[in-house]
Design a protein around this motif. Structure first.
Motif, PDB file in Angstrom:
ATOM      1  N   ASN A  11       1.822   6.241  -2.107  1.00  0.00           N
ATOM      2  CA  ASN A  11       0.763   5.246  -2.029  1.00  0.00           C
ATOM      3  C   ASN A  11       0.665   4.459  -3.334  1.00  0.00           C
ATOM      4  O   ASN A  11       1.145   4.895  -4.389  1.00  0.00           O
ATOM      5  CB  ASN A  11      -0.585   5.923  -1.739  1.00  0.00           C
ATOM      6  N   ARG A  12       0.033   3.310  -3.249  1.00  0.00           N
ATOM      7  CA  ARG A  12      -0.196   2.495  -4.431  1.00  0.00           C
ATOM      8  C   ARG A  12      -1.371   3.061  -5.213  1.00  0.00           C
ATOM      9  O   ARG A  12      -2.529   2.812  -4.928  1.00  0.00           O
ATOM     10  CB  ARG A  12      -0.477   1.043  -4.028  1.00  0.00           C
ATOM     11  N   ASP A  13      -1.073   3.858  -6.212  1.00  0.00           N
ATOM     12  CA  ASP A  13      -2.085   4.389  -7.122  1.00  0.00           C
ATOM     13  C   ASP A  13      -1.488   4.457  -8.519  1.00  0.00           C
ATOM     14  O   ASP A  13      -0.279   4.317  -8.712  1.00  0.00           O
ATOM     15  CB  ASP A  13      -2.592   5.762  -6.661  1.00  0.00           C
ATOM     16  N   TRP A  14      -2.334   4.670  -9.512  1.00  0.00           N
ATOM     17  CA  TRP A  14      -1.885   4.604 -10.906  1.00  0.00           C
ATOM     18  C   TRP A  14      -0.841   5.673 -11.206  1.00  0.00           C
ATOM     19  O   TRP A  14       0.079   5.453 -12.004  1.00  0.00           O
ATOM     20  CB  TRP A  14      -3.071   4.733 -11.844  1.00  0.00           C
ATOM     21  N   GLN A  15      -0.962   6.851 -10.576  1.00  0.00           N
ATOM     22  CA  GLN A  15      -0.043   7.943 -10.872  1.00  0.00           C
ATOM     23  C   GLN A  15       1.390   7.601 -10.487  1.00  0.00           C
ATOM     24  O   GLN A  15       2.332   7.869 -11.239  1.00  0.00           O
ATOM     25  CB  GLN A  15      -0.494   9.214 -10.140  1.00  0.00           C
ATOM     26  N   GLN A  62       0.824  -1.202   0.000  1.00  0.00           N
ATOM     27  CA  GLN A  62       0.000   0.000   0.000  1.00  0.00           C
ATOM     28  C   GLN A  62       0.865   1.263   0.000  1.00  0.00           C
ATOM     29  O   GLN A  62       0.485   2.276  -0.584  1.00  0.00           O
ATOM     30  CB  GLN A  62      -0.929  -0.007   1.221  1.00  0.00           C
TER      31      GLN A  62
END
Length: 249
Positions: free
Chosen positions: A88-92, A70
């Motif tokens: 954080n684990r996000d597409w960006q 995460q």
């Protein structure tokens, strides 16, 4: 000491060039009579491989999305060897480095194409275009390794280290090529003092070339007497500033 040594080497080289091409000798120019322009070849597979590699990494990350933590480190600095910035684990932040790598590769390819079509056929052009195409690979490796690091647990220095070693090796290869006795330009660059302001800035309104080989060292500079040079310079500057601007939004 390094800066002083570099400055001394450049000063001695400028003196040598001034003595050879300055006010003491008239300049002898050559031109090719070929009907078609002699441009460097761009192998399609050489160009496609870095983009395919970035796309493959994106697919791999998508397939292992749930295996990504995460939170994972994204920057190392004043707290080395530990991270000083987490994300954080996000597409960006997962796919962002891959998009940035593809964007930087496009810029490099555009620069190589401009050098190939808007400069004379010289040893410097061959070295520079080939060098830019070579840099696509270590640069792609560095950008791809970033988002893979949480999954592969690779050393944080691996990507920058490979890029640094590649640049040093490329500089050595370029120097050997440019200084080789058999190196001969089809159309040598103008070297007269009349065209070089302060020894650095090339100003020749009668020269249609946008890019010319540097008088000293490896690489290219622009013909600042050509209006298209200023347009190209502004375009390059904007292209390099766009990622930082988008990141700040």
């Amino acid at each position: 000491l390094l800066i002083a040594g570099t400055a001394l080497i450049y000063w001695r080289k400028f003196r040598e060039i001034h003595a050879r091409y300055g006010v003491h000798k008239p300049e002898v120019r050559q031109a090719t009579l070929s009907v078609s322009a002699a441009n460097e070849n761009f192998n399609t597979w050489v160009i496609l491989v870095p983009f395919v590699a970035l796309a493959a990494v994106a697919v791999y990350l998508s397939m292992h999305w749930n295996d990504l933590p995460q939170q994972f480190p994204m920057h190392w600095g004043d707290r080395w060897p530990g991270p000083n910035r987490w994300t954080n684990r996000d597409w960006q932040h997962v796919y962002g480095p891959l998009l940035l790598g593809a964007y930087e590769n496009v810029i490099l390819l555009a620069l190589a194409w401009i050098m190939s079509h808007e400069s004379r056929k010289t040893v410097m052009r061959y070295v520079t275009v080939r060098g830019v195409l070579f840099l696509l690979y270590p640069l792609t490796f560095a950008f791809a390794l970033g988002p893979l690091q949480p999954l592969l647990s690779t050393p944080v220095w691996l990507g920058p280290g490979v890029l640094l070693v590649s640049i040093v090796g490329l500089m050595y290869w370029s120097y050997r090529k440019v200084s080789a006795p058999q190196a001969r330009d089809d159309a040598p660059e103008p070297q007269s003092d009349d065209y070089w302001k302060a020894g650095f800035f090339y100003w020749n309104p009668d020269d249609p070339a946008i890019l010319v080989s540097k008088r000293v060292g490896i690489g290219y500079t622009m013909n600042f007497a050509n209006k298209w040079s200023w347009i190209a310079l502004a375009t390059i500057l904007v292209a390099f500033l766009v990622p930082g601007f988008l990141k700040s939004i």
